[in-house]
Design a protein around this motif. Structure first.
Motif, PDB file in Angstrom:
ATOM      1  N   THR A 248       0.833  -1.189   0.030  1.00 48.34           N
ATOM      2  CA  THR A 248      -0.065   0.006  -0.055  1.00 48.34           C
ATOM      3  C   THR A 248       1.015   1.256   0.049  1.00 48.34           C
ATOM      4  OG1 THR A 248      -1.851  -1.195   1.292  1.00 48.34           O
ATOM      5  CG2 THR A 248      -1.842   1.230   1.373  1.00 48.34           C
ATOM      6  N   ALA A 249       0.609   2.035  -1.056  1.00 50.53           N
ATOM      7  CA  ALA A 249       1.509   3.372  -1.296  1.00 50.53           C
ATOM      8  C   ALA A 249       1.627   4.144   0.028  1.00 50.53           C
ATOM      9  CB  ALA A 249       1.294   4.062  -2.420  1.00 50.53           C
ATOM     10  N   ALA A 250       0.517   4.340   0.600  1.00 47.06           N
ATOM     11  CA  ALA A 250       0.297   5.502   1.725  1.00 47.06           C
ATOM     12  C   ALA A 250       0.842   5.122   2.860  1.00 47.06           C
ATOM     13  CB  ALA A 250      -1.288   5.843   1.938  1.00 47.06           C
ATOM     14  N   THR A 251       0.827   3.715   3.278  1.00 46.24           N
ATOM     15  CA  THR A 251       1.198   3.190   4.576  1.00 46.24           C
ATOM     16  C   THR A 251       2.410   2.248   4.573  1.00 46.24           C
ATOM     17  OG1 THR A 251      -0.353   1.513   4.637  1.00 46.24           O
ATOM     18  CG2 THR A 251      -1.030   3.514   5.571  1.00 46.24           C
ATOM     19  N   ASN A 252       2.966   2.034   3.382  1.00 47.85           N
ATOM     20  CA  ASN A 252       3.880   0.976   3.179  1.00 47.85           C
ATOM     21  C   ASN A 252       3.419  -0.665   3.693  1.00 47.85           C
ATOM     22  OD1 ASN A 252       6.319   0.187   1.770  1.00 47.85           O
ATOM     23  ND2 ASN A 252       7.464   0.220   3.682  1.00 47.85           N
ATOM     24  N   GLU A 253       2.237  -0.640   3.862  1.00 47.68           N
ATOM     25  CA  GLU A 253       1.704  -1.916   4.454  1.00 47.68           C
ATOM     26  C   GLU A 253       1.667  -3.155   3.533  1.00 47.68           C
ATOM     27  OE1 GLU A 253      -2.330  -3.911   6.137  1.00 47.68           O
ATOM     28  OE2 GLU A 253      -2.175  -1.949   5.766  1.00 47.68           O
ATOM     29  N   ARG A 254       2.122  -4.353   3.783  1.00 53.00           N
ATOM     30  CA  ARG A 254       2.486  -5.321   2.807  1.00 53.00           C
ATOM     31  C   ARG A 254       1.597  -6.440   3.075  1.00 53.00           C
ATOM     32  NH1 ARG A 254       7.263  -4.840   0.176  1.00 53.00           N
ATOM     33  NH2 ARG A 254       8.589  -2.899   0.825  1.00 53.00           N
ATOM     34  N   GLN A 255       1.126  -6.966   2.049  1.00 49.67           N
ATOM     35  CA  GLN A 255       0.303  -8.481   2.274  1.00 49.67           C
ATOM     36  C   GLN A 255       0.542  -9.238   1.209  1.00 49.67           C
ATOM     37  OE1 GLN A 255      -3.998  -7.654   1.678  1.00 49.67           O
ATOM     38  NE2 GLN A 255      -3.828  -5.512   1.467  1.00 49.67           N
TER      39      GLN A 255
ATOM     40  N   SER B 132      -7.215 -13.440 -17.580  1.00 52.41           N
ATOM     41  CA  SER B 132      -8.308 -13.849 -16.525  1.00 52.41           C
ATOM     42  C   SER B 132      -7.847 -14.348 -15.062  1.00 52.41           C
ATOM     43  CB  SER B 132      -9.268 -14.887 -17.280  1.00 52.41           C
ATOM     44  OG  SER B 132      -8.557 -16.122 -17.296  1.00 52.41           O
ATOM     45  N   GLY B 133      -8.584 -13.779 -14.135  1.00 53.91           N
ATOM     46  CA  GLY B 133      -7.776 -14.177 -12.930  1.00 53.91           C
ATOM     47  C   GLY B 133      -8.932 -14.047 -11.857  1.00 53.91           C
ATOM     48  N   VAL B 134      -8.750 -14.936 -10.918  1.00 53.98           N
ATOM     49  CA  VAL B 134      -9.668 -15.165  -9.689  1.00 53.98           C
ATOM     50  C   VAL B 134      -9.034 -15.300  -8.403  1.00 53.98           C
ATOM     51  CG1 VAL B 134     -10.110 -17.749  -9.935  1.00 53.98           C
ATOM     52  CG2 VAL B 134     -11.735 -16.270  -8.660  1.00 53.98           C
ATOM     53  N   PHE B 135      -9.219 -14.600  -7.069  1.00 51.43           N
ATOM     54  CA  PHE B 135      -8.458 -14.967  -6.061  1.00 51.43           C
ATOM     55  C   PHE B 135      -8.751 -16.497  -5.699  1.00 51.43           C
ATOM     56  CE2 PHE B 135      -9.074 -10.220  -5.310  1.00 51.43           C
ATOM     57  CZ  PHE B 135      -7.699  -9.930  -5.434  1.00 51.43           C
ATOM     58  N   VAL B 136      -7.611 -16.893  -4.772  1.00 50.01           N
ATOM     59  CA  VAL B 136      -7.529 -18.192  -4.082  1.00 50.01           C
ATOM     60  C   VAL B 136      -8.375 -17.698  -2.818  1.00 50.01           C
ATOM     61  CG1 VAL B 136      -6.104 -20.023  -3.026  1.00 50.01           C
ATOM     62  CG2 VAL B 136      -5.483 -18.951  -5.189  1.00 50.01           C
ATOM     63  N   THR B 137      -9.297 -18.574  -2.338  1.00 46.74           N
ATOM     64  CA  THR B 137      -9.819 -18.606  -1.026  1.00 46.74           C
ATOM     65  C   THR B 137      -9.093 -18.261   0.006  1.00 46.74           C
ATOM     66  OG1 THR B 137     -11.781 -19.686  -2.229  1.00 46.74           O
ATOM     67  CG2 THR B 137     -11.730 -19.376   0.218  1.00 46.74           C
ATOM     68  N   GLY B 138      -9.232 -17.248   0.911  1.00 47.42           N
ATOM     69  CA  GLY B 138      -8.219 -17.025   1.962  1.00 47.42           C
ATOM     70  C   GLY B 138      -7.316 -16.325   1.496  1.00 47.42           C
ATOM     71  N   LYS B 139      -6.686 -16.099   0.334  1.00 45.60           N
ATOM     72  CA  LYS B 139      -5.762 -15.105  -0.166  1.00 45.60           C
ATOM     73  C   LYS B 139      -6.011 -13.716  -0.805  1.00 45.60           C
ATOM     74  CE  LYS B 139      -2.278 -17.731   1.339  1.00 45.60           C
ATOM     75  NZ  LYS B 139      -1.129 -17.128   2.193  1.00 45.60           N
ATOM     76  N   GLU B 140      -7.300 -13.302  -0.706  1.00 43.28           N
ATOM     77  CA  GLU B 140      -7.673 -11.947  -1.260  1.00 43.28           C
ATOM     78  C   GLU B 140      -7.044 -10.771  -1.142  1.00 43.28           C
ATOM     79  OE1 GLU B 140      -9.670 -13.989   0.443  1.00 43.28           O
ATOM     80  OE2 GLU B 140     -11.233 -14.981  -0.849  1.00 43.28           O
ATOM     81  N   LEU B 141      -7.078  -9.904  -1.943  1.00 40.09           N
ATOM     82  CA  LEU B 141      -6.346  -8.460  -1.477  1.00 40.09           C
ATOM     83  C   LEU B 141      -7.384  -7.814  -0.609  1.00 40.09           C
ATOM     84  CD1 LEU B 141      -4.649  -6.242  -1.926  1.00 40.09           C
ATOM     85  CD2 LEU B 141      -5.958  -5.558  -3.871  1.00 40.09           C
ATOM     86  N   VAL B 142      -6.869  -7.351   0.575  1.00 36.05           N
ATOM     87  CA  VAL B 142      -7.664  -6.529   1.519  1.00 36.05           C
ATOM     88  C   VAL B 142      -7.817  -4.976   1.258  1.00 36.05           C
ATOM     89  CG1 VAL B 142      -8.380  -6.186   4.100  1.00 36.05           C
ATOM     90  CG2 VAL B 142      -7.780  -8.610   3.098  1.00 36.05           C
ATOM     91  N   ALA B 143      -8.822  -4.350   1.258  1.00 33.40           N
ATOM     92  CA  ALA B 143      -8.489  -3.095   0.975  1.00 33.40           C
ATOM     93  C   ALA B 143      -8.006  -2.323   2.250  1.00 33.40           C
ATOM     94  CB  ALA B 143      -9.874  -2.268   0.785  1.00 33.40           C
ATOM     95  N   PRO B 144      -7.084  -1.193   2.050  1.00 31.78           N
ATOM     96  CA  PRO B 144      -6.543  -0.580   3.033  1.00 31.78           C
ATOM     97  C   PRO B 144      -7.643   0.028   4.061  1.00 31.78           C
ATOM     98  CG  PRO B 144      -5.489   0.125   1.236  1.00 31.78           C
ATOM     99  CD  PRO B 144      -6.509  -0.696   0.677  1.00 31.78           C
ATOM    100  N   ALA B 145      -7.394   0.206   5.319  1.00 34.84           N
ATOM    101  CA  ALA B 145      -8.397   0.593   6.462  1.00 34.84           C
ATOM    102  C   ALA B 145      -8.523   2.158   6.255  1.00 34.84           C
ATOM    103  CB  ALA B 145      -7.895   0.390   7.595  1.00 34.84           C
ATOM    104  N   THR B 146      -7.517   2.786   5.425  1.00 28.71           N
ATOM    105  CA  THR B 146      -7.919   4.105   4.976  1.00 28.71           C
ATOM    106  C   THR B 146      -8.638   4.455   3.976  1.00 28.71           C
ATOM    107  OG1 THR B 146      -5.612   4.121   4.058  1.00 28.71           O
ATOM    108  CG2 THR B 146      -5.675   4.859   6.256  1.00 28.71           C
TER     109      THR B 146
END
Length: 262
Positions: A35-42, A67-81
């Motif tokens: 995440t660019a704003a916080t440098n948080e990594r996932q 074409s792509g689909v997230f692996v269950t449990g490995k999705e991208l989580v949006a920053p809290a901000t």
């Protein structure tokens, strides 16, 4: 019997009628997202599949399907901000083996993004690119970014293990616009600074060289005397006449002297 023969003939000829795009079963790709704003990594994972044309032509744009689909449990989580603005997903493919043909890019619009929740991504996207040289190479999945523009990236996801990526073959053939070196071209013109195609002095070629020469003024029929060499035949005649007159005068004076008496 004739119907069976017709079906068999059609099945035999069909593979030669067109060259289908190359596709393979979806392969899991692991990404590290920042995440660019916080440098948080996932770390996230997607099952990605590319659809690559079997053949392409020099200087003609081609499309690579993603074409792509997230692996269950490995999705991208949006920053809290949160992620503000009209957001897009930018997908990339890497290309190797062909000179000056290294990547393809595509974009797809994102839906509503909820802070702290998994991001819903488009299932498909189209990437475009244009080869400039012919050859045979491979295509593989690349980075995925999320943001307002390709330059204004809010979340950047890079492939973690590039050595594990599925490679898709691609062949580029030369077309009518395939640049061919000119055999009469013996060199490369000098580069200019301002893009005008001219030299810095404004001329289209090399400036002329001016040579200044100081001639030695030698009279016709005379000699190069260096310092006072303007005396020619007329000057020498005058000098000779003066010498004769002077000698005559001396002779006359000698004859007029009185003789001594014995």
């Amino acid at each position: 019997m004739r119907v069976h023969l017709a079906v068999l003939a059609a099945a035999t000829l069909l593979p030669w009628a067109a060259l289908p795009a190359t596709a393979a079963a979806a392969a899991t790709v692991v990404y590290e997202c920042t995440t660019a704003a916080t440098n948080e990594r996932q770390e996230i994972s997607l099952d990605v599949e590319l659809t690559v044309p079997a053949q392409a032509t020099v200087n003609q744009q081609l499309t690579i399907g993603w074409s792509g689909v997230f692996v269950t449990g490995k999705e991208l989580v949006a920053p809290a901000t949160g992620m503000e603005g009209e957001l897009n997903m930018y997908v990339y493919a890497g290309i190797s083996g062909i000179e000056s043909f290294t990547s393809a890019t595509g974009v797809a619009e994102l839906g509503t993004v909820i802070p702290g929740e998994p991001v819903a991504i488009p299932a498909t996207a189209s990437m475009t690119t244009t080869p400039r040289n012919s050859g045979t190479g491979t295509v593989h999945a690349g980075a995925i970014n999320f943001g307002v523009t390709p330059q204004d990236v809010l979340v950047e996801c890079e492939v973690k293990d590039k050595g594990a990526l599925t490679e898709y073959p691609i062949t580029v053939t030369g077309g009518a616009n395939d640049p061919t070196p000119d055999p009469t071209d013996t060199g490369t013109p000098a580069a200019d600074d301002d893009g005008t195609g001219q030299d810095p002095d404004g001329a289209g070629g090399e400036p002329d060289t001016t040579t200044t020469t100081t001639p030695t003024d030698t009279p016709s029929g005379g000699v190069d005397t260096g310092a006072g060499g303007m005396a020619g035949p007329d000057g020498r005649a005058l000098m000779l006449a003066g010498l004769v007159i002077m000698l005559a005068a001396l002779t006359g004076l000698r004859l007029r002297r009185p003789r001594s008496r014995a």
